[in-house]
Write a protein that holds these residues in place. Structure first.
Motif, mmCIF file in Angstrom:
data_model
loop_
_atom_site.group_PDB
_atom_site.id
_atom_site.type_symbol
_atom_site.label_atom_id
_atom_site.label_comp_id
_atom_site.label_asym_id
_atom_site.label_seq_id
_atom_site.Cartn_x
_atom_site.Cartn_y
_atom_site.Cartn_z
ATOM 1 N N LYS A 141 0.869 -1.173 0.000
ATOM 2 C CA LYS A 141 0.000 0.000 0.000
ATOM 3 C C LYS A 141 0.905 1.221 0.000
ATOM 4 O O LYS A 141 1.865 1.277 0.773
ATOM 5 N N TYR A 142 0.618 2.181 -0.884
ATOM 6 C CA TYR A 142 1.383 3.424 -0.950
ATOM 7 C C TYR A 142 0.474 4.556 -0.492
ATOM 8 O O TYR A 142 -0.570 4.796 -1.079
ATOM 9 N N GLU A 143 0.881 5.190 0.595
ATOM 10 C CA GLU A 143 0.072 6.267 1.166
ATOM 11 C C GLU A 143 1.014 7.207 1.913
ATOM 12 O O GLU A 143 1.946 6.759 2.587
ATOM 13 N N LEU A 144 0.768 8.497 1.803
ATOM 14 C CA LEU A 144 1.590 9.509 2.474
ATOM 15 C C LEU A 144 3.080 9.326 2.165
ATOM 16 O O LEU A 144 3.937 9.409 3.040
ATOM 17 N N MET A 145 3.371 9.028 0.901
ATOM 18 C CA MET A 145 4.741 8.883 0.394
ATOM 19 C C MET A 145 5.511 7.741 1.049
ATOM 20 O O MET A 145 6.730 7.767 1.115
ATOM 21 N N GLN A 146 4.801 6.706 1.535
ATOM 22 C CA GLN A 146 5.437 5.541 2.144
ATOM 23 C C GLN A 146 4.782 4.259 1.636
ATOM 24 O O GLN A 146 3.570 4.215 1.448
ATOM 25 N N TYR A 147 5.598 3.225 1.464
ATOM 26 C CA TYR A 147 5.112 1.907 1.093
ATOM 27 C C TYR A 147 5.019 1.051 2.338
ATOM 28 O O TYR A 147 5.895 1.082 3.201
ATOM 29 N N GLU A 148 3.952 0.234 2.404
ATOM 30 C CA GLU A 148 3.729 -0.638 3.545
ATOM 31 C C GLU A 148 3.224 -1.983 3.035
ATOM 32 O O GLU A 148 2.393 -2.047 2.131
ATOM 33 N N ILE A 149 3.752 -3.074 3.591
ATOM 34 C CA ILE A 149 3.292 -4.414 3.201
ATOM 35 C C ILE A 149 1.914 -4.649 3.817
ATOM 36 O O ILE A 149 1.685 -4.324 4.982
ATOM 37 N N ILE A 150 1.009 -5.213 3.012
ATOM 38 C CA ILE A 150 -0.329 -5.553 3.497
ATOM 39 C C ILE A 150 -0.561 -7.047 3.300
ATOM 40 O O ILE A 150 0.113 -7.691 2.521
ATOM 41 N N GLU A 151 -1.539 -7.592 3.958
ATOM 42 C CA GLU A 151 -1.959 -9.006 3.922
ATOM 43 C C GLU A 151 -1.044 -9.881 4.657
ATOM 44 O O GLU A 151 -0.020 -10.185 4.694
#
Length: 57
Positions: free
Chosen positions: A47-57
């Protein structure tokens, strides 16, 4: 605030190819691995939000 969803298609050295999954698109986005979570692997969902990538699931 916009949110985009990606899947890691391939990893090539210091870069990863990401494909959008929230829209119909065959385009790949080349992203430096330094900007991505260290534990990504091929097929990781991001997920890309607020200029950051985060692993989901």
């Amino acid at each position: 605030m916009e949110t985009w969803y990606y899947e890691v298609v391939s990893i090539d050295g210091d870069y990863a190819n990401l494909k959008r999954t929230d829209i119909a698109s065959d385009d790949l986005k080349l992203v430096a691995r330094a900007l991505l979570p260290a534990e990504i692997m091929e097929e990781s969902k991001l997920k890309y939000e607020l200029m950051q990538y985060e692993i989901i699931e």
